[in-house]
Design a protein around this motif. Structure first.
Motif, short mmCIF file in Angstrom:
data_model
loop_
_atom_site.label_atom_id
_atom_site.label_comp_id
_atom_site.label_asym_id
_atom_site.label_seq_id
_atom_site.Cartn_x
_atom_site.Cartn_y
_atom_site.Cartn_z
N GLU A 157 -6.91 -5.23 34.69
CA GLU A 157 -6.18 -5.26 33.53
C GLU A 157 -6.58 -6.55 33.11
OE1 GLU A 157 -1.25 -5.53 32.28
OE2 GLU A 157 -1.91 -4.36 34.35
N ARG A 185 1.85 -13.25 29.82
CA ARG A 185 1.93 -11.93 30.36
C ARG A 185 2.78 -11.94 31.96
NH1 ARG A 185 3.09 -7.09 32.62
NH2 ARG A 185 1.30 -5.73 32.41
N LEU A 208 3.61 -6.97 39.14
CA LEU A 208 3.67 -6.18 38.07
C LEU A 208 2.51 -5.92 37.08
CD1 LEU A 208 6.75 -8.00 36.77
CD2 LEU A 208 6.69 -6.12 38.34
N VAL A 209 1.19 -6.23 37.60
CA VAL A 209 0.00 -5.99 37.17
C VAL A 209 -0.77 -5.25 38.25
CG1 VAL A 209 0.17 -7.76 35.43
CG2 VAL A 209 -0.70 -8.04 37.40
N LYS A 267 7.49 -7.73 28.87
CA LYS A 267 6.12 -7.52 29.23
C LYS A 267 5.58 -8.95 29.07
CE LYS A 267 1.80 -4.76 29.14
NZ LYS A 267 1.12 -3.56 28.46
N TYR A 268 5.80 -9.63 28.01
CA TYR A 268 5.34 -11.08 27.78
C TYR A 268 6.39 -11.79 27.53
CZ TYR A 268 0.43 -9.34 27.27
OH TYR A 268 -0.71 -8.69 27.51
#
Length: 331
Positions: free
Chosen positions: A274, A280, A269-270, A106-107
């Motif tokens: 958000e 990220r 992916l976001v 994720k990061y």
């Protein structure tokens, strides 16, 4: 050939030619055979795809005569041909499925720190001293390189009398009276680490027309399809989705009026709304929209005005943290 033989038999044995001499009948048969051979040869030498192409054109709605007109008006046909001729959107659904199966974090931790130093500041520090046997004020003042009058004044002494075990405060001038940690770090990190810059901000030759110069509003970072695209700074996602020639894009709003755009992505992916931190993984590198190859098109805005992304990537900010005395050298 069977058709030629049939007509030869038909001419020689037909009831319509019963009175013809045999020689004439044979000549007529040979003439018919020759004509049939000529006609059949013409058919064999014709374009074998012409009939298929005609059938495809007949199947198009409204009698259209070009396959790419299925995508829009005639004015768009040339543009679509041009896009396909340079390999735009070569990625298909199979590639998208493959990318979706990748197990990405994720990061990704990319440090924005440029320098990290401790700065010492000179000043007065108070040191404790316990009076020993045979001590006197003059001796104590000389050992700490301080004037006797200052030592007496600071401790409120009206005479030179001292007692063994008495604690004095001695104001001493030192170079590291206080210390601070000074961290210099970038506001933005490179959104695709270890990528290759293929086109910079400013005027350039149009990649689709070498005779035309256009203004490039971002920074192109070439990388493999599926490479992670990172949020260049902390912020909030304000747009995701298809955006014309930009293809799949993500827009993030940052503090101090900054905004960044990440275009031509293969996947996003976001979601809008958000909150993201620097590093990220917001998307994957792709070639969607108007693109000549796999890369990320990166844009930066400040208060609504476009700016050179490389200038933004070079901006640094200073963070100063006062250290406790336990970290001050010599204390």
């Amino acid at each position: 050939m069977q058709v030629v033989r049939f007509f030869s038999f038909f001419v020689s044995s037909s009831r319509f030619f019963p009175r013809l001499p045999d020689i004439l009948s044979v000549k007529i048969s040979r003439l018919v055979s020759f004509l049939l051979l000529v006609l059949s040869g013409t058919g064999l030498s014709a374009n074998p795809f012409q009939k298929i192409h005609a059938e495809i054109n007949e199947s198009l709605p409204g009698g259209e005569q070009g396959m790419f007109r299925l995508f829009g008006s005639q004015s768009q046909e040339a543009e679509i041909h041009k896009l396909f001729s340079v390999g735009v959107n070569a990625a298909g659904e199979d590639e998208e499925v493959e990318l979706a199966s990748l197990d990405l974090p994720k990061y990704i931790d990319v440090s924005p720190v440029v320098s990290n130093t401790v700065v010492h500041e000179s000043g007065i520090v108070l040191k404790k001293y316990t009076v020993q046997k045979k001590d006197n004020l003059s001796k104590i003042a000389r050992s700490f390189s301080i004037e006797l009058a200052k030592l007496k004044k600071h401790n409120g002494l009206t005479n030179d009398q001292l007692k063994i075990g008495q604690v004095l405060e001695v104001p001493v001038q030192v170079k590291n009276a206080s210390s601070s940690r000074v961290v210099l770090k970038k506001i933005f990190i490179m959104p695709v680490p270890q990528s290759r810059v293929t086109s910079r901000f400013g005027r350039r030759v149009d990649p689709f027309n070498k005779y035309n110069r256009v203004y490039h509003t971002g920074l192109d970072l070439a990388a493999k399809v599926g490479a992670p695209v990172l949020s260049s700074a902390d912020g909030e996602v304000v747009f995701t989705g298809r955006n014309g020639g930009y293809g799949n894009s993500v827009t993030i709003q940052h503090k101090n009026g900054y905004k960044t755009v990440y275009a031509h992505c293969s996947q996003i992916l976001v979601e809008v709304g958000e909150t993201v931190k620097m590093g990220r993984v917001v998307a994957l590198v792709g070639r969607t929209g108007t693109a000549t190859g796999a890369h990320l098109h990166f844009e930066v805005f400040r208060n609504g005005k476009i700016m050179n992304p490389e200038s933004a990537l070079s901006i640094t900010e200073k963070q100063v943290t006062r250290l406790p005395k336990s970290e001050v050298a010599g204390m």
